[in-house]
Design a protein around this motif. Sequence first.
Motif, PDB file in Angstrom:
ATOM      1  N   ASN A  93     -36.629 -85.862  39.141  1.00  0.00           N
ATOM      2  CA  ASN A  93     -35.586 -86.389  40.026  1.00  0.00           C
ATOM      3  C   ASN A  93     -34.468 -85.367  40.245  1.00  0.00           C
ATOM      4  OD1 ASN A  93     -36.804 -88.875  40.411  1.00  0.00           O
ATOM      5  ND2 ASN A  93     -35.784 -89.792  38.640  1.00  0.00           N
ATOM      6  N   CYS A  94     -34.842 -84.159  40.565  1.00  0.00           N
ATOM      7  CA  CYS A  94     -33.828 -83.118  40.722  1.00  0.00           C
ATOM      8  C   CYS A  94     -34.234 -82.131  41.807  1.00  0.00           C
ATOM      9  CB  CYS A  94     -33.588 -82.387  39.408  1.00  0.00           C
ATOM     10  SG  CYS A  94     -35.026 -81.529  38.755  1.00  0.00           S
ATOM     11  N   VAL A  95     -33.220 -81.410  42.266  1.00  0.00           N
ATOM     12  CA  VAL A  95     -33.409 -80.329  43.237  1.00  0.00           C
ATOM     13  C   VAL A  95     -33.154 -79.021  42.513  1.00  0.00           C
ATOM     14  CG1 VAL A  95     -32.528 -79.274  45.351  1.00  0.00           C
ATOM     15  CG2 VAL A  95     -32.714 -81.771  45.178  1.00  0.00           C
ATOM     16  N   GLY A  96     -34.020 -78.052  42.718  1.00  0.00           N
ATOM     17  CA  GLY A  96     -33.873 -76.762  42.059  1.00  0.00           C
ATOM     18  C   GLY A  96     -33.440 -75.687  43.034  1.00  0.00           C
ATOM     19  N   ALA A 108     -43.094 -64.841  44.885  1.00  0.00           N
ATOM     20  CA  ALA A 108     -42.086 -65.784  44.402  1.00  0.00           C
ATOM     21  C   ALA A 108     -41.537 -66.611  45.548  1.00  0.00           C
ATOM     22  CB  ALA A 108     -40.956 -65.030  43.705  1.00  0.00           C
ATOM     23  N   ALA A 109     -41.294 -65.978  46.702  1.00  0.00           N
ATOM     24  CA  ALA A 109     -40.754 -66.694  47.861  1.00  0.00           C
ATOM     25  C   ALA A 109     -41.752 -67.729  48.367  1.00  0.00           C
ATOM     26  CB  ALA A 109     -40.405 -65.693  48.961  1.00  0.00           C
ATOM     27  N   ALA A 110     -43.032 -67.364  48.434  1.00  0.00           N
ATOM     28  CA  ALA A 110     -44.062 -68.295  48.912  1.00  0.00           C
ATOM     29  C   ALA A 110     -44.215 -69.469  47.948  1.00  0.00           C
ATOM     30  CB  ALA A 110     -45.390 -67.557  49.078  1.00  0.00           C
ATOM     31  N   PHE A 111     -44.186 -69.178  46.667  1.00  0.00           N
ATOM     32  CA  PHE A 111     -44.315 -70.219  45.648  1.00  0.00           C
ATOM     33  C   PHE A 111     -43.166 -71.222  45.754  1.00  0.00           C
ATOM     34  CE2 PHE A 111     -43.402 -71.897  41.426  1.00  0.00           C
ATOM     35  CZ  PHE A 111     -44.643 -72.363  41.015  1.00  0.00           C
ATOM     36  N   CYS A 112     -41.940 -70.713  45.837  1.00  0.00           N
ATOM     37  CA  CYS A 112     -40.761 -71.591  45.900  1.00  0.00           C
ATOM     38  C   CYS A 112     -40.745 -72.408  47.182  1.00  0.00           C
ATOM     39  CB  CYS A 112     -39.495 -70.759  45.793  1.00  0.00           C
ATOM     40  SG  CYS A 112     -39.244 -70.032  44.156  1.00  0.00           S
ATOM     41  N   LYS A 113     -41.141 -71.820  48.293  1.00  0.00           N
ATOM     42  CA  LYS A 113     -41.172 -72.563  49.551  1.00  0.00           C
ATOM     43  C   LYS A 113     -42.158 -73.715  49.472  1.00  0.00           C
ATOM     44  CE  LYS A 113     -41.753 -71.971  54.531  1.00  0.00           C
ATOM     45  NZ  LYS A 113     -42.023 -71.004  55.640  1.00  0.00           N
ATOM     46  N   HIS A 114     -43.311 -73.468  48.856  1.00  0.00           N
ATOM     47  CA  HIS A 114     -44.337 -74.509  48.756  1.00  0.00           C
ATOM     48  C   HIS A 114     -43.869 -75.669  47.892  1.00  0.00           C
ATOM     49  CE1 HIS A 114     -48.371 -76.241  48.663  1.00  0.00           C
ATOM     50  NE2 HIS A 114     -48.201 -76.411  47.353  1.00  0.00           N
ATOM     51  N   ALA A 118     -35.113 -74.113  46.501  1.00  0.00           N
ATOM     52  CA  ALA A 118     -34.264 -73.397  47.449  1.00  0.00           C
ATOM     53  C   ALA A 118     -33.913 -72.025  46.902  1.00  0.00           C
ATOM     54  CB  ALA A 118     -32.984 -74.196  47.719  1.00  0.00           C
ATOM     55  N   LEU A 119     -33.995 -71.026  47.748  1.00  0.00           N
ATOM     56  CA  LEU A 119     -33.697 -69.650  47.354  1.00  0.00           C
ATOM     57  C   LEU A 119     -32.416 -69.187  48.041  1.00  0.00           C
ATOM     58  CD1 LEU A 119     -37.246 -68.040  47.558  1.00  0.00           C
ATOM     59  CD2 LEU A 119     -36.145 -69.204  45.630  1.00  0.00           C
ATOM     60  N   LYS A 120     -31.482 -68.697  47.261  1.00  0.00           N
ATOM     61  CA  LYS A 120     -30.200 -68.258  47.788  1.00  0.00           C
ATOM     62  C   LYS A 120     -29.890 -66.842  47.316  1.00  0.00           C
ATOM     63  CE  LYS A 120     -29.651 -72.478  49.299  1.00  0.00           C
ATOM     64  NZ  LYS A 120     -29.752 -72.812  50.729  1.00  0.00           N
ATOM     65  N   LEU A 121     -29.129 -66.144  48.137  1.00  0.00           N
ATOM     66  CA  LEU A 121     -28.619 -64.830  47.783  1.00  0.00           C
ATOM     67  C   LEU A 121     -27.115 -64.936  47.609  1.00  0.00           C
ATOM     68  CD1 LEU A 121     -30.586 -62.649  50.370  1.00  0.00           C
ATOM     69  CD2 LEU A 121     -31.047 -62.841  47.930  1.00  0.00           C
ATOM     70  N   LEU A 122     -26.629 -64.519  46.464  1.00  0.00           N
ATOM     71  CA  LEU A 122     -25.193 -64.529  46.196  1.00  0.00           C
ATOM     72  C   LEU A 122     -24.791 -63.133  45.752  1.00  0.00           C
ATOM     73  CD1 LEU A 122     -22.456 -65.874  45.808  1.00  0.00           C
ATOM     74  CD2 LEU A 122     -23.194 -66.591  43.531  1.00  0.00           C
ATOM     75  N   ARG A 123     -24.008 -62.474  46.603  1.00  0.00           N
ATOM     76  CA  ARG A 123     -23.650 -61.087  46.306  1.00  0.00           C
ATOM     77  C   ARG A 123     -22.500 -60.654  47.202  1.00  0.00           C
ATOM     78  NH1 ARG A 123     -25.455 -59.039  50.866  1.00  0.00           N
ATOM     79  NH2 ARG A 123     -27.453 -59.624  51.760  1.00  0.00           N
TER      80      ARG A 123
END
Length: 289
Positions: A93-96, A108-114, A118-123
């Motif tokens: 019951n959570c969002v990652g 890694a990007a394909a895995f997370c999208k599937h 959510a993938l974020k860039l913080l810089r």
Amino acid sequence: MDADMYAEAIEYELLTQAIYKDILAREGVNTVNVQHNVSIVGRSGVEHQVDVYWEFKQAGITHRVLIECKNYASNLTLEKARNFFAVVHDIGNCVGIIVTKTGYQSGAAAFCKHYGLALKLLRKPTERDWEGRIREIHIKMTPRVPVSNETHPIVCCLCLRPASEDQEVRLKNSSEQNPNLVHASPSMRFLGKDGQPITEELRLWIPRQLNVLEREDGGPYKKSLELTDHYISANLGNGIELVQVIGVLIEYYVETLPSNEVVLNATETVSAILKDFESGEWEHVHSAK
């Protein structure tokens, strides 16, 4: 991990926490507590450490948001994405969300999208980030202000309304003895019926009542204002008492000061940006303190 790297990792996690606090506040959600370094026991009974975490209830169901912070100089690997997915799945019951500085390997990007991570860039923003965006704003200011000096002082006369015949007599006698009684001093503040201040000092209050942009340099100009439930305290012979002020007459001069230019440079004020990895769109700008 050495001490310096550990300190940088913690700083990155705290920055992420601060940014999501800002985002939630901007969206009007001030009741959510965005926490740092939280331990949560998953459905398996295993305890997991979460870098940034908050939860909320919707339709009677508790929803959790888990953020994994990776202060890496290289792209995030598939292995790290899998490890975090296991944590998200176990807690349930959570969002990652995974936040990193550089980027993500294609796997890694394909895995997370599937799997909906959510993938974020913080810089810190780079030159490429500024393409198509305003970096500098030049503001030319020509101040026009009310003059306040010995030659042309601002004069504010008070129109008083006695509360009784007795106060009227004492007010008249006191005014004859002290003509400045009906002139306002710079430090004076108008009071309410309870004797408590309801305005700032007149040296600040008066200029806000004058629309000097409509005037040419020079003067004198006059501005009258009607007031309601405004009072001053005065000693009319029987000690301090309140006297109602029903209006003021302000006499003033106007002067245009030399122009000056202010340059607002966004590169000097923006300390970090949060971007969506897939779309590349900026989601939040973090200002330098």
